[in-house]
Structure formats: structure tokens, C-alpha cells
Design a protein around this motif. Structure first.
Motif, PDB file in Angstrom:
ATOM      1  N   TRP A  12      -1.094   3.366   7.250  1.00 33.06           N
ATOM      2  CA  TRP A  12      -0.324   2.198   6.813  1.00 33.06           C
ATOM      3  C   TRP A  12       1.082   2.209   7.381  1.00 33.06           C
ATOM      4  CZ3 TRP A  12      -3.186  -1.552   5.636  1.00 33.06           C
ATOM      5  CH2 TRP A  12      -4.463  -1.277   5.149  1.00 33.06           C
TER       6      TRP A  12
ATOM      7  N   LYS B 201       2.247   1.773  -3.391  1.00 32.93           N
ATOM      8  CA  LYS B 201       1.204   2.295  -4.302  1.00 32.93           C
ATOM      9  C   LYS B 201       1.038   3.808  -4.070  1.00 32.93           C
ATOM     10  CE  LYS B 201      -3.724   2.182  -4.773  1.00 32.93           C
ATOM     11  NZ  LYS B 201      -4.000   3.176  -3.762  1.00 32.93           N
ATOM     12  N   ASP B 202       1.008   4.197  -2.766  1.00 33.45           N
ATOM     13  CA  ASP B 202       0.857   5.624  -2.449  1.00 33.45           C
ATOM     14  C   ASP B 202       2.044   6.449  -2.949  1.00 33.45           C
ATOM     15  OD1 ASP B 202      -1.536   5.051  -1.320  1.00 33.45           O
ATOM     16  OD2 ASP B 202      -0.854   5.155   0.763  1.00 33.45           O
TER      17      ASP B 202
ATOM     18  N   ASP C 292       0.157   8.600   8.480  1.00 28.47           N
ATOM     19  CA  ASP C 292      -0.458   7.618   7.597  1.00 28.47           C
ATOM     20  C   ASP C 292      -0.772   6.317   8.361  1.00 28.47           C
ATOM     21  OD1 ASP C 292      -1.091   6.836   4.794  1.00 28.47           O
ATOM     22  OD2 ASP C 292       0.389   5.282   5.273  1.00 28.47           O
TER      23      ASP C 292
ATOM     24  N   ASN D 288       3.259   6.113  -5.792  1.00 29.81           N
ATOM     25  CA  ASN D 288       3.152   5.931  -7.253  1.00 29.81           C
ATOM     26  C   ASN D 288       4.127   4.880  -7.789  1.00 29.81           C
ATOM     27  OD1 ASN D 288       1.122   7.830  -7.557  1.00 29.81           O
ATOM     28  ND2 ASN D 288       2.634   9.502  -7.516  1.00 29.81           N
TER      29      ASN D 288
ATOM     30  N   CYS E 136       9.359   5.289  -1.976  1.00 28.46           N
ATOM     31  CA  CYS E 136       8.812   4.439  -0.916  1.00 28.46           C
ATOM     32  C   CYS E 136       9.878   4.179   0.159  1.00 28.46           C
ATOM     33  CB  CYS E 136       8.341   3.131  -1.555  1.00 28.46           C
ATOM     34  SG  CYS E 136       7.720   1.950  -0.392  1.00 28.46           S
TER      35      CYS E 136
ATOM     36  N   VAL F 145       0.842  -1.212   0.000  1.00 25.69           N
ATOM     37  CA  VAL F 145       0.000   0.000   0.000  1.00 25.69           C
ATOM     38  C   VAL F 145       0.876   1.260   0.000  1.00 25.69           C
ATOM     39  CG1 VAL F 145      -1.756   1.297   1.270  1.00 25.69           C
ATOM     40  CG2 VAL F 145      -1.890  -1.181   1.191  1.00 25.69           C
ATOM     41  N   ILE F 146       1.955   1.221   0.789  1.00 25.39           N
ATOM     42  CA  ILE F 146       2.835   2.404   0.859  1.00 25.39           C
ATOM     43  C   ILE F 146       3.519   2.621  -0.496  1.00 25.39           C
ATOM     44  CG2 ILE F 146       4.875   3.384   2.025  1.00 25.39           C
ATOM     45  CD1 ILE F 146       3.937   1.725   4.529  1.00 25.39           C
TER      46      ILE F 146
END
Ligand code: C5P
Length: 316
Positions: free
Chosen positions: A207, A56-57, A205, A59, A65, A53-54
Motif C-alpha cells: 500500500w 487501518k494497519d 508494504d 490501528n 500513520c 488502508v495504511i
């Protein structure tokens, strides 16, 4: 989001309890898997999921990341260590929950676990100075009465021995109940503590917090696993007795933890209790149909009804 996470939690709680009980019933002489390994592998899965998820956040930029993780987790030790207490408690709680399920039938476990509404309320008063109305205290007393009723010994006519599969161990209801009480204490404290952490700092956040928690939970659960089962792991390996059902359990355990985090963020700990009390109805019905070892007595029906009424009364 609030209701989706609550419905998911209800389904997850019901399924994991039924599957766990099913997975412990193995033909005599077979190797039974180690539940401490389920707890550890679930944390590994949570870490992978949070990382996904991190990423994906960010991009899907691995560089971005990694720099987020460095800044938020590895170079921010003080913030990461804030979850050390709930991580240690959850590691203990997750192992104790399986121990309790080993010693109680699924439905009694579920109802007794409702005591966590009481412990959550007490810790909410103590930690976040939440005000509890008179009606809610009455509901909590009812809850206590309901759980006591359910825990009264089943009479002989209601305990039927299964002929198809042997339960691989002797059950000790008292030890099972004590383990549930310990889980309720840990659940109440950690739930309120974690909710406070994420609500005090809404910009943080979710996550990242989950990842911090999962990393520390993994460390604690691994210590618990080696402490409990070192000899067995050395002899038969980490994945002894793993079947498809056990892998589903690992997945559900990980998925459940992440839903708990979402429920606490979008609803609160009390509504979380409501979701799990709905799953009592489902797991009672399912265990009644799936296992021939438990046929609920009148005490059980009255007690369960009182528990459910008290939960609704508390939450409304
Ligand atoms: O029964 P209770 O709601 O206390 O269960 C909490 C469960 O959720 C534990 O298994 C814990 O490891 C997990 N959890 C999690 N991530 C969070 C909060 C709880 O995995 N952020």
C-alpha cells in the motif's frame, strides 16, 4: 486471494469498457465530460483508499500513520522516485486508453489490447530475464494473428447505425489502434517494472508502493489534464458533463488500478493478461446486446477465438 483478484479484474475490465462506451453516447448538443478529469479523480480516490488502508494497519492511530508516511514516502525520496517512470507511463497510458476507446468499438479495443501480453513477455525477457518456452512463442504468434483478424475492416453489412443516440465524435480506427499499441508498450514495461519492484523487496508494504505510485500518477495526470483541456475546464469547470455513470467510471478506474497491484503481487503479469482476455468474451457479448452500432463479423469471431486460445496456451 489470487483467484479473487483475477475474477475482480475480469469484471472490472469488462464493466469499465462497456460503461465508457455508453457514457460517450450522449444526446446531440449535450456537454460531454472530459476523460482526462476521470483519470485525475481516480488517482485522488486511490490516494484516499491507500491512506485508509495504511491508517487501518496503524490501528487507526493518525500519529503512527503520519510517521510511517513521512519515513517511507516523504523522507525516502530515493525509494519513492523509483516509481516515477511507471507513474509517468501510467498517466499517459490511462489517457491514451480513453482516447483509443473513443475511436474503436469496445470489443475491438479489448482484443487489440491483448497485444500487451506480447509486450509484457518481451519486457519480461529484457528486464527480468524471464525464459519464454517455445510453446509460449507460438501462442504469442497466434495472438498476433488473432488480433490482426479482428482488426480487419468490418464490412458494411456489419456496421449498423444507431438511431437512438448519436456518438458525439467521428471515429478513426487507425489512430485508435495506434493509441492501443502505445498503451500495450507502456502496460508491458510498467507492469514488469512494478512487479520487479515489489518482488525484489517483499518487505516493502504494497500500500505504501501504491501510494507512492498514485501520488506521482496524480501529479503527471494533472499536468496532462491541464495541457489537454485547460480552456474547456476554464470555461465549463472540472466536472462538466458528469453524470452518475461518469462517477462510477471514476470509481472503477481507481478500483481497477488497485486490483492490478494485487494481481501482480499475488499472481503475475501474465495471469493478469489471462484475466483481461476472459473479459473480451463478456464485453463482446455485452456490446453486441447493448449497442446497435456493432454487429461482429465472422473475422471478429474467428480472431477473438484465436486470441482466447492463444492466451490459454500461453498461460497453461
Ligand atoms: O492494462 P494494465 O494492466 O497495464 O493497466 C494498469 C492500470 O492499473 C493503470 O490504469 C494503472 O494506473 C493502474 N495501476 C495502479 N496501481 C498499480 C499498478 C497499476 O493503479 N500498482
Amino acid at each position: 486471494m489470487r483467484y479473487i483478484s483475477l475474477v475482480c479484474l475480469t469484471l472490472q475490465t469488462t464493466t469499465i469498457i462497456i460503461l465508457y462506451s455508453y457514457s460517450r453516447k450522449v444526446p446531440e448538443g449535450s456537454v460531454v465530460y472530459l476523460s482526462s478529469t476521470v483519470v485525475v479523480l481516480a488517482e485522488v480516490l486511490k490516494i484516499c483508499f491507500c491512506f485508509g488502508v495504511i491508517l487501518k494497519d496503524a490501528n487507526y492511530s493518525l500519529v503512527k500513520c503520519v510517521s510511517t508516511l513521512k519515513a517511507e514516502i516523504f523522507f525516502n525520496i530515493r525509494e519513492s522516485m523509483r516509481v516515477l517512470i511507471p507513474a509517468s507511463l501510467y498517466a499517459l497510458q490511462n489517457n491514451l486508453a480513453f482516447y483509443a476507446l473513443n475511436n474503436l468499438d469496445p470489443a475491438s479495443y479489448q482484443v487489440a489490447y491483448q497485444l500487451k501480453i506480447l509486450t509484457t513477455a518481451i519486457f519480461s525477457v529484457l528486464i527480468v530475464e524471464k525464459r519464454i518456452r517455445q510453446k509460449q512463442w507460438i501462442a504469442l504468434s497466434l495472438l498476433f494473428a488473432g488480433i490482426t483478424l479482428v482488426q480487419l475492416p468490418q464490412d458494411e453489412a456489419h456496421v449498423i447505425k444507431s438511431t437512438k443516440l448519436a456518438v458525439s465524435h467521428e471515429q478513426n480506427r487507425l489512430l485508435g489502434l495506434l493509441a492501443v499499441i502505445a498503451c500495450c508498450m507502456s502496460s508491458g514495461f510498467s507492469g514488469v517494472y512494478f512487479e520487479r519492484l515489489i518482488k525484489l523487496n517483499p518487505k516493502q508494504d504494497l500500500w505504501i508502493r501504491n501510494l507512492q505510485l498514485a501520488i506521482l500518477c496524480l501529479a503527471m495526470s494533472s499536468i496532462a489534464m491541464f495541457y489537454q483541456d485547460y480552456e474547456a475546464i476554464k470555461t465549463n469547470g472540472l466536472l462538466q458533463g458528469y453524470s452518475r455513470i461518469v462517477w462510477i467510471l471514476v470509481f472503477l478506474q481507481a478500483f481497477g488500478g488497485l486490483i492490478v497491484a494485487a494481481v501482480v503481487k499475488h499472481a503475475d503479469n501474465i495471469l493478469k493478461g489471462f484475466a483481461t482476455s476472459l473479459s473480451i468474451i463478456f464485453s463482446t457479448l455485452l456490446s453486441f446486446y447493448l449497442f446497435e452500432t456493432f454487429n461482429p463479423s465472422m473475422n471478429f469471431y474467428i480472431g477473438s477465438t484465436v486470441v482466447i486460445i492463444s492466451t490459454i496456451m500461453y498461460s497453461s
